[in-house]
Enzyme design. Structure first.
Site, PDB file in Angstrom:
ATOM      1  N   CYS A  43      -2.744   9.414   2.608  1.00 42.86           N
ATOM      2  CA  CYS A  43      -2.318   8.763   1.362  1.00 42.86           C
ATOM      3  C   CYS A  43      -3.356   8.951   0.270  1.00 42.86           C
ATOM      4  CB  CYS A  43      -2.057   7.276   1.606  1.00 42.86           C
ATOM      5  SG  CYS A  43      -3.425   6.400   2.350  1.00 42.86           S
ATOM      6  N   GLU A  92       0.881  -1.165   0.000  1.00 42.07           N
ATOM      7  CA  GLU A  92       0.000   0.000   0.000  1.00 42.07           C
ATOM      8  C   GLU A  92       0.918   1.214   0.000  1.00 42.07           C
ATOM      9  OE1 GLU A  92      -3.168  -0.076  -0.318  1.00 42.07           O
ATOM     10  OE2 GLU A  92      -3.668  -2.141   0.184  1.00 42.07           O
TER      11      GLU A  92
HETATM   12  P1  NDP Z   1       7.839   5.327   5.083  1.00 48.97           P
HETATM   13  O1  NDP Z   1       7.916   4.584   3.800  1.00 48.97           O
HETATM   14  O2  NDP Z   1       8.921   6.281   5.408  1.00 48.97           O
HETATM   15  O3  NDP Z   1       7.750   4.302   6.316  1.00 48.97           O
HETATM   16  C1  NDP Z   1       6.759   3.306   6.396  1.00 48.97           C
HETATM   17  C2  NDP Z   1       7.208   2.242   7.368  1.00 48.97           C
HETATM   18  O4  NDP Z   1       8.305   1.527   6.820  1.00 48.97           O
HETATM   19  C3  NDP Z   1       7.679   2.787   8.702  1.00 48.97           C
HETATM   20  O5  NDP Z   1       7.268   1.930   9.742  1.00 48.97           O
HETATM   21  C4  NDP Z   1       9.171   2.770   8.538  1.00 48.97           C
HETATM   22  O6  NDP Z   1       9.844   2.726   9.741  1.00 48.97           O
HETATM   23  C5  NDP Z   1       9.355   1.488   7.776  1.00 48.97           C
HETATM   24  N1  NDP Z   1      10.637   1.381   7.092  1.00 48.97           N
HETATM   25  C6  NDP Z   1      11.538   2.354   6.792  1.00 48.97           C
HETATM   26  N2  NDP Z   1      12.605   1.837   6.121  1.00 48.97           N
HETATM   27  C7  NDP Z   1      12.373   0.518   5.985  1.00 48.97           C
HETATM   28  C8  NDP Z   1      13.086  -0.554   5.370  1.00 48.97           C
HETATM   29  N3  NDP Z   1      14.249  -0.367   4.747  1.00 48.97           N
HETATM   30  N4  NDP Z   1      12.535  -1.788   5.401  1.00 48.97           N
HETATM   31  C9  NDP Z   1      11.336  -1.998   5.992  1.00 48.97           C
HETATM   32  N5  NDP Z   1      10.620  -1.026   6.601  1.00 48.97           N
HETATM   33  C10 NDP Z   1      11.123   0.224   6.595  1.00 48.97           C
HETATM   34  O7  NDP Z   1       6.417   6.042   5.077  1.00 48.97           O
HETATM   35  P2  NDP Z   1       5.828   7.041   6.147  1.00 48.97           P
HETATM   36  O8  NDP Z   1       5.822   6.397   7.485  1.00 48.97           O
HETATM   37  O9  NDP Z   1       6.489   8.349   5.981  1.00 48.97           O
HETATM   38  O10 NDP Z   1       4.298   7.142   5.683  1.00 48.97           O
HETATM   39  C11 NDP Z   1       3.872   8.011   4.695  1.00 48.97           C
HETATM   40  C12 NDP Z   1       3.720   7.290   3.381  1.00 48.97           C
HETATM   41  O11 NDP Z   1       2.799   6.221   3.528  1.00 48.97           O
HETATM   42  C13 NDP Z   1       3.131   8.181   2.306  1.00 48.97           C
HETATM   43  O12 NDP Z   1       3.810   7.933   1.089  1.00 48.97           O
HETATM   44  C14 NDP Z   1       1.688   7.722   2.233  1.00 48.97           C
HETATM   45  O13 NDP Z   1       1.073   7.983   1.009  1.00 48.97           O
HETATM   46  C15 NDP Z   1       1.834   6.259   2.481  1.00 48.97           C
HETATM   47  N6  NDP Z   1       0.579   5.689   2.944  1.00 48.97           N
HETATM   48  C16 NDP Z   1      -0.089   4.809   2.132  1.00 48.97           C
HETATM   49  C17 NDP Z   1      -1.307   4.317   2.523  1.00 48.97           C
HETATM   50  C18 NDP Z   1      -2.030   3.332   1.671  1.00 48.97           C
HETATM   51  O14 NDP Z   1      -2.916   2.681   2.189  1.00 48.97           O
HETATM   52  N7  NDP Z   1      -1.699   3.165   0.402  1.00 48.97           N
HETATM   53  C19 NDP Z   1      -1.932   4.716   3.789  1.00 48.97           C
HETATM   54  C20 NDP Z   1      -1.149   5.620   4.565  1.00 48.97           C
HETATM   55  C21 NDP Z   1       0.063   6.080   4.146  1.00 48.97           C
HETATM   56  P3  NDP Z   1      10.342   4.108  10.407  1.00 48.97           P
HETATM   57  O15 NDP Z   1       9.136   4.966  10.572  1.00 48.97           O
HETATM   58  O16 NDP Z   1      10.908   3.655  11.677  1.00 48.97           O
HETATM   59  O17 NDP Z   1      11.336   4.688   9.422  1.00 48.97           O
END
Ligand code: NDP
Length: 498
Positions: free
Chosen positions: A279, A245
């Site tokens: 999102c 997602e």
């Molecule tokens: P990120 O991609 O920065 O982070 C998402 C999650 O992935 C966090 O828990 C993060 O941990 C973790 N993460 C970071 N690096 C890695 C890695 N290398 N391997 C595995 N996991 C990792 O997104 P955001 O948290 O900033 O969220 C915003 C984004 O999410 C926007 O692009 C938004 O559009 C999208 N989104 C999509 C939705 C959907 O349903 N399609 C719904 C809501 C949001 P940590 O925070 O500790 O870095």
């Protein structure tokens, strides 16, 4: 990460992840950071717990999940307060988010048996002597990685469906919202104290990466498209299936026969709820020429009335401090591309807040139109007609949701949007309808949460055939004779050769 206390920026001190309010800097919670070995151990424990959970069957799980749902409903104000303090989200937005999550838990619990349970499937003339059986069995342990912007709705969107399907879940909440993630697993453990069926591991991105490599049987990721690529690469090493997602840049189309007051009201909410950090938030609007000016006036009038601040306001702080630079950059880029700010503008960025900003006539190549802004900003561009609106809306690699306001052509426009979801004469509503699947296309990801597709995403189809009679036309055996094969040829020509 160094221990610099910027409000809202998580820090690690003495192996504890500390999250803080982006509005006040007040501590929201501190949690032990998981090592790679801790993540593996959590998954191993979840595997054993998952077997016990799967063994409860649909009825046992349903009963427990409905009790969990009831607990969330009873404590909705408490959870909303945690969401508000940790992420800065206004309480009313937090309540709406939790209500939606509760609805999904309820639907998933009540419908898992019907959608995933064992059933007979009809056989056809070929192999009519066999009956077919289908069921969806749990994967085992599902890893869920969640973002910070909807820290209840997004993990629950995967976890509730995975749990209802009989899986154990290990959640890695965003480093910005660990307290919300912990609250969710703690509340589940109150209702299911016997086994660690739903647990959390905390830390930065490396903990998410460790979860991808931990031996989970499926990984459900919600977050940015950039991180999704890393998640897929890590999961590819072990052929771990993934659900993605990803991000979005959703468009709204306002056709010439739209109710402009309703369109403006929904546009402002769809673009600016949760300070635009959504999102499926509306980030770009295409309004047809004949209604453009009137529509923009109505949007500006409504958006200009929104209040901004920490408590009791419509728009709270931006959760991630570094996002403020992105928002300011996009406003600048919009203006540099020839656009005009008819509300707000560069001065609207007043950390940690961004005031409502409406930009018109923005260049389509500008970052403000092409990339996720994640702020309370809207671009509104003029188009000749609905066809041009659809072409522009579909021009980006993203394809998550979208919205159409209009009457006569609204359904056909919604169908032509290259996106996984669309709402007609509303914005974002598909997210709350538990009977509908949720997910995107292109850079917005693949796979579906919610609804029947969402349940099936967390079960693997098990197909069984069972002989119920002797074969009249034996073919799948070396015992077949040339006469049998000749009969088969004759039969197939009669059946399909016309
Ligand atoms: P990120 O991609 O920065 O982070 C998402 C999650 O992935 C966090 O828990 C993060 O941990 C973790 N993460 C970071 N690096 C890695 C890695 N290398 N391997 C595995 N996991 C990792 O997104 P955001 O948290 O900033 O969220 C915003 C984004 O999410 C926007 O692009 C938004 O559009 C999208 N989104 C999509 C939705 C959907 O349903 N399609 C719904 C809501 C949001 P940590 O925070 O500790 O870095």
């Amino acid at each position: 990460m160094t221990a610099v206390h910027v409000p809202g920026l998580p820090v690690i001190e003495a192996d504890r992840l500390i999250s803080t309010s982006p509005a006040t800097g007040a501590e929201a919670g501190r949690f032990p950071v998981a090592s790679e070995a801790d993540v593996r151990q959590a998954v191993d424990r979840a595997r054993a717990a998952g077997e016990w959970w799967a063994g409860l069957g649909f009825t046992g799980r349903r009963e427990r999940m409905l009790r969990w749902r009831a607990l969330l409903a009873k404590r909705i104000e408490q959870l909303a307060e945690v969401v508000h303090v940790e992420g800065g989200k206004p309480i009313a937005d937090a309540i709406v988010e939790i209500v939606t999550a509760i609805e999904h838990i309820d639907w998933a619990a009540r419908n898992a048996s019907r959608v995933l349970g064992p059933r007979r499937v009809r056989s056809r003339l070929i192999l009519a002597e066999f009956s077919g059986h289908l069921e969806y069995q749990p994967h085992g342990v599902v890893g869920v990685i969640g973002p910070w912007n909807y820290p209840v709705f997004t993990p629950i969107g995967s976890a509730a469906y995975a749990l209802a399907a009989g899986n154990a879940v290990v959640l890695k909440p965003s480093e910005y919202t660990p307290a919300v993630g912990q609250w969710l697993v703690d509340s589940f453990a109150e209702v299911v104290p016997e086994q660690p069926v739903f647990t959390a591991v905390h830390g930065l991105g490396d903990v998410g990466a460790a979860l991808c490599r931990s031996g989970v049987d499926k990984l459900a990721f919600t977050g940015s498209t950039a991180t999704a690529r890393k998640v897929m690469a890590a999961c590819a090493e072990t052929l771990t299936p993934v659900l993605i997602e990803g991000g979005g840049k959703d468009a709204m189309i306002v056709d010439s026969d739209a109710d402009l007051d309703a369109a403006a009201e929904a546009c402002v909410w769809g673009g600016m709820t949760n300070a635009g950090q959504t999102c499926i938030g509306i980030e770009r609007v295409y309004a047809v020429d004949s209604v453009f000016d009137a529509f923009v006036d109505k949007v500006v009038a409504r958006a200009g009335q929104l209040t901004v601040g920490a408590e009791g306001s419509d728009i709270g702080p931006i959760t991630m401090p570094r996002q403020l630079d992105v928002i300011r950059g996009h406003i600048d880029a919009a203006i540099a591309s020839g656009g005009r700010a008819v509300l707000g503008g560069p001065s609207a960025v007043q950390p940690p807040y961004v005031h409502p900003t409406v930009l018109v006539d923005v260049g389509e190549e500008s970052a403000a139109v092409r990339e996720e802004t994640f702020g309370p900003t809207l671009t509104i561009n003029r188009v000749r007609d609905a066809d041009e609106a659809v072409t522009r809306a579909n021009a980006l690699p993203y394809g998550l949701g979208g919205s159409v306001f209009g009457r006569r052509r609204a359904v056909s426009i919604a169908r032509r949007l290259r996106s996984g979801m669309a709402s007609i004469n509303s914005t974002l509503t598909f997210a709350g309808m538990s009977t509908l699947p949720f997910g995107g296309v292109g850079d917005s990801g693949f796979g579906r949460i919610h609804g029947e597709d969402g349940l099936r995403e967390f079960g693997r189809a098990k197909a069984i055939t069972r002989r119920r009679a002797r074969s009249l036309l034996p073919s799948m055996t070396f015992e077949r004779t040339p006469t049998d094969v000749a009969r088969l040829v004759k039969a197939i020509k009669v059946m399909y050769g016309r």
